[in-house]
Design a protein around this motif. Structure first.
Motif, short mmCIF file in Angstrom:
data_model
loop_
_atom_site.label_atom_id
_atom_site.label_comp_id
_atom_site.label_asym_id
_atom_site.label_seq_id
_atom_site.Cartn_x
_atom_site.Cartn_y
_atom_site.Cartn_z
N LEU A 153 47.95 49.19 42.52
CA LEU A 153 46.91 48.08 42.14
C LEU A 153 47.34 46.74 41.74
O LEU A 153 46.72 45.98 42.12
N ILE A 154 48.36 46.50 41.26
CA ILE A 154 49.17 45.13 41.03
C ILE A 154 49.23 44.47 42.31
O ILE A 154 48.90 43.42 42.59
N THR A 155 49.67 45.31 43.43
CA THR A 155 49.81 44.57 44.75
C THR A 155 48.33 44.39 45.18
O THR A 155 48.45 43.47 45.80
N HIS A 156 47.44 45.09 44.96
CA HIS A 156 46.29 44.69 45.61
C HIS A 156 45.68 43.48 44.99
O HIS A 156 44.81 42.64 45.26
N GLN A 157 46.03 43.14 43.55
CA GLN A 157 45.57 42.09 42.97
C GLN A 157 46.50 40.81 43.49
O GLN A 157 45.95 39.62 43.58
N LEU A 158 47.55 41.04 43.92
CA LEU A 158 48.31 39.90 44.53
C LEU A 158 48.12 39.69 45.96
O LEU A 158 48.24 38.68 46.52
N ARG A 159 47.46 40.32 46.82
CA ARG A 159 47.26 40.48 48.17
C ARG A 159 46.14 39.26 48.26
O ARG A 159 45.38 39.16 47.41
N SER A 160 46.12 38.60 49.34
CA SER A 160 44.85 37.81 49.56
C SER A 160 43.91 38.45 50.57
O SER A 160 43.96 39.27 51.04
N GLY A 161 42.83 37.62 50.71
CA GLY A 161 41.64 38.06 51.44
C GLY A 161 40.66 38.85 50.53
O GLY A 161 40.68 38.77 49.34
N PRO A 162 39.62 39.19 51.23
CA PRO A 162 38.37 39.63 50.52
C PRO A 162 38.67 40.97 49.52
O PRO A 162 39.73 41.70 49.88
N ALA A 163 37.78 41.20 48.86
CA ALA A 163 37.96 42.46 47.74
C ALA A 163 38.12 43.69 48.72
O ALA A 163 37.34 43.87 49.77
N PHE A 192 41.14 40.75 42.13
CA PHE A 192 41.03 41.77 43.33
C PHE A 192 40.02 41.01 44.29
O PHE A 192 39.44 41.69 44.62
N GLY A 193 40.51 39.79 44.86
CA GLY A 193 39.84 39.10 46.10
C GLY A 193 38.44 38.56 45.78
O GLY A 193 37.93 37.87 46.41
N VAL A 194 38.43 38.33 44.18
CA VAL A 194 36.96 37.73 43.98
C VAL A 194 37.30 36.87 43.15
O VAL A 194 38.29 36.69 41.99
N THR A 195 36.69 35.34 43.19
CA THR A 195 37.19 34.16 42.06
C THR A 195 35.55 33.98 41.39
O THR A 195 34.59 34.14 41.69
N GLU A 196 36.14 33.98 40.06
CA GLU A 196 35.15 34.21 39.00
C GLU A 196 35.37 33.02 37.64
O GLU A 196 36.45 33.01 37.62
N PRO A 197 34.29 32.83 37.05
CA PRO A 197 34.82 32.12 35.83
C PRO A 197 35.46 33.18 34.75
O PRO A 197 35.32 34.09 34.82
N VAL A 198 36.63 32.33 34.32
CA VAL A 198 37.21 33.21 33.20
C VAL A 198 36.33 33.43 31.88
O VAL A 198 35.70 32.65 31.42
N PRO A 199 36.06 34.89 31.68
CA PRO A 199 35.25 35.28 30.48
C PRO A 199 36.10 34.95 29.16
O PRO A 199 37.08 35.67 28.88
#
Length: 444
Positions: free
Chosen positions: A156-166, A277-284
């Motif tokens: 799952l960490i690798t998924h967070q590090l990968r580029s591209g869409p979710a 995880f492939g999505v850019t969002e405001p920091v909550p």
């Protein structure tokens, strides 16, 4: 001062068999999800030199299961002895694994599946009650389920590090109820002795053992992990530009890598954003901060006029019941985790807001001690008095020393089988890709 007795299933062979089967199947479903949501190219690519290709983790999971359950428990001949070295985590650093002659994705899936089928046959007849140490109370099967879930977290960490869409989706975690009373920002943990570690938990790993007495002076602890909003105040007050807050090695890390915020954060048009995880969002602002190193956690605590809790302080806050004098299995009691008590098992792909999971709070009043984010502590990873390596030195013993800091409590990426009040994680203080946050403490 005692710990909770062994769980009800600890001595019942058939109940243990059912528990082991459920744990193995749960882990494999998650492995299939993490490796089945991307194509073969993504499986064989190295998304970061910090991580293995996903296909290496997949075959490594199968290889460890074969080593311990088929060869170790059942005494069977090796299925593929020629690949043992390829999937030995100590023989090949992560950065070099893509250059190895690894099993292709279809081969890796087939191998892991064949091993699993044979392992379930072994489980059906293994003497789980009072058999040899490796199988007593189903330990080997629990160890393998934990191992697979630990690699699922790694993937799952690798998924967070990968580029591209979710490639992964999950529902949002629960929020505190709108009418929930406001929680105090900190709680008192009274001084005195308590029982740390365990001698009763049947699937506890060697570094959690044995149970022993610790005397911890009274202290004050954050009710919840430090939030992104609180951490943002540290950033905006020049926290990454002030050498006085940082340990020397931490300051060197900040300067070398020009750090200015947690990993995956960036500032755009006056707003802090993050990639998740492939999505850019405001920091909550109300969510526990994640992807910070030990050095960052330590610097924040100094800036706030506080400190990181020691490992013993963390465990006392999480487990000690002052009414009975016992140390519980979990903050809420001895019952296994449930979805209303903790954010575990990749059920969600983010921490829940601070103040969530009121049913999971400890007797001292602190919440979210299990799940959401791993919590850095001030302590080095060291053995407990009476430690004995089992079943192999390389799980814990080779990592003991001041190079590694202890993390506690698990994260949203951790399965319940690999997370309990006594579970100890450790990592290098520079690590930022892991799902780690922290909470702070202060002396009375």
């Amino acid at each position: 001062m005692t710990e909770s007795p062994a769980p009800p299933h600890a001595g019942d062979a058939e109940a243990l068999r059912e528990r082991a089967l459920a744990a193995l199947l749960t882990a494999r479903r998650r492995t299939a999800l993490l490796t089945g949501c991307v194509d073969d190219h993504e499986l064989t690519a190295q998304h970061s030199p910090l991580m293995s290709p996903l296909v290496w983790d997949l075959a490594h999971i199968g290889n460890q299961e074969e080593l311990w359950l088929l060869r170790g428990v059942a005494g069977r001949e090796a299925m593929r002895p020629e690949i043992d070295g390829l999937y030995d985590a100590f023989e090949h650093p992560r950065a070099t694994r893509p250059s190895l002659p690894l099993l292709a994705p279809d081969e890796a899936r087939s191998y892991a599946s064949e091993v699993r089928g044979r392992a379930l046959d072994v489980l059906e007849s293994a003497p789980l009650g009072d058999g040899p140490a490796l199988v007593r109370s189903g330990f080997a099967f629990g160890m393998i389920a934990q191992h697979e879930q630990q690699h699922d977290e790694t993937m799952l960490i690798t998924h967070q590090l990968r580029s591209g869409p979710a490639a992964l989706t999950a529902p949002e975690p629960p929020r505190p109820a709108d009418d929930a009373p406001a929680l105090p920002t900190e709680v008192l943990v009274p001084g005195g002795p308590f029982t740390m570690g365990t001698s009763a938990e049947p699937w506890a790993l060697d570094n959690e053992r044995p149970a022993h007495r610790r005397d911890v002076p009274g202290f004050v602890l954050d009710t919840a992990p430090v939030t992104c909003g609180a951490y943002r105040a540290f950033i905006e007050d020049g926290g990454y530009r002030e050498r006085r807050w940082w340990a020397p090695a931490g300051w060197a890390m900040v300067r070398e890598h020009d750090l200015a915020a947690p990993l995956f954060w960036h500032r755009e048009a006056g707003q802090w954003l993050r990639r998740r995880f492939g999505v850019t969002e405001p920091v909550p602002d109300d969510e526990p901060v994640v992807h910070v190193s030990w050095y960052e956690a330590d610097a924040y605590a100094r800036w706030a006029g506080r400190r990181l809790p020691t490992e013993a302080e963390w465990e006392k806050a999480a487990r000690h019941d002052p009414v009975s004098g016992r140390s519980r299995r979990y903050p809420w009691g001895d019952e296994d985790p449930t979805p209303d008590r903790a954010n575990l098992g990749q059920r969600h792909l983010r921490p829940a807001p601070a103040g969530a999971y009121p049913a999971g709070r400890a007797p001292c009043g602190a919440g979210q001690l299990i799940g959401d984010v791993w919590e850095w502590t001030a302590s080095d990873f060291l053995p407990y008095p009476g430690f004995t390596p089992f079943p192999y030195r390389e799980y814990s013993e080779v990592f003991f020393g001041p190079e590694h800091k202890v993390l506690r409590g698990g994260s949203f990426a951790v399965d319940a089988v690999a997370c309990r009040g006594t579970f100890r994680n450790w990592d290098l203080p520079v690590r930022r890709q892991i799902f780690a946050g922290f909470r702070t403490a202060r002396d009375l």
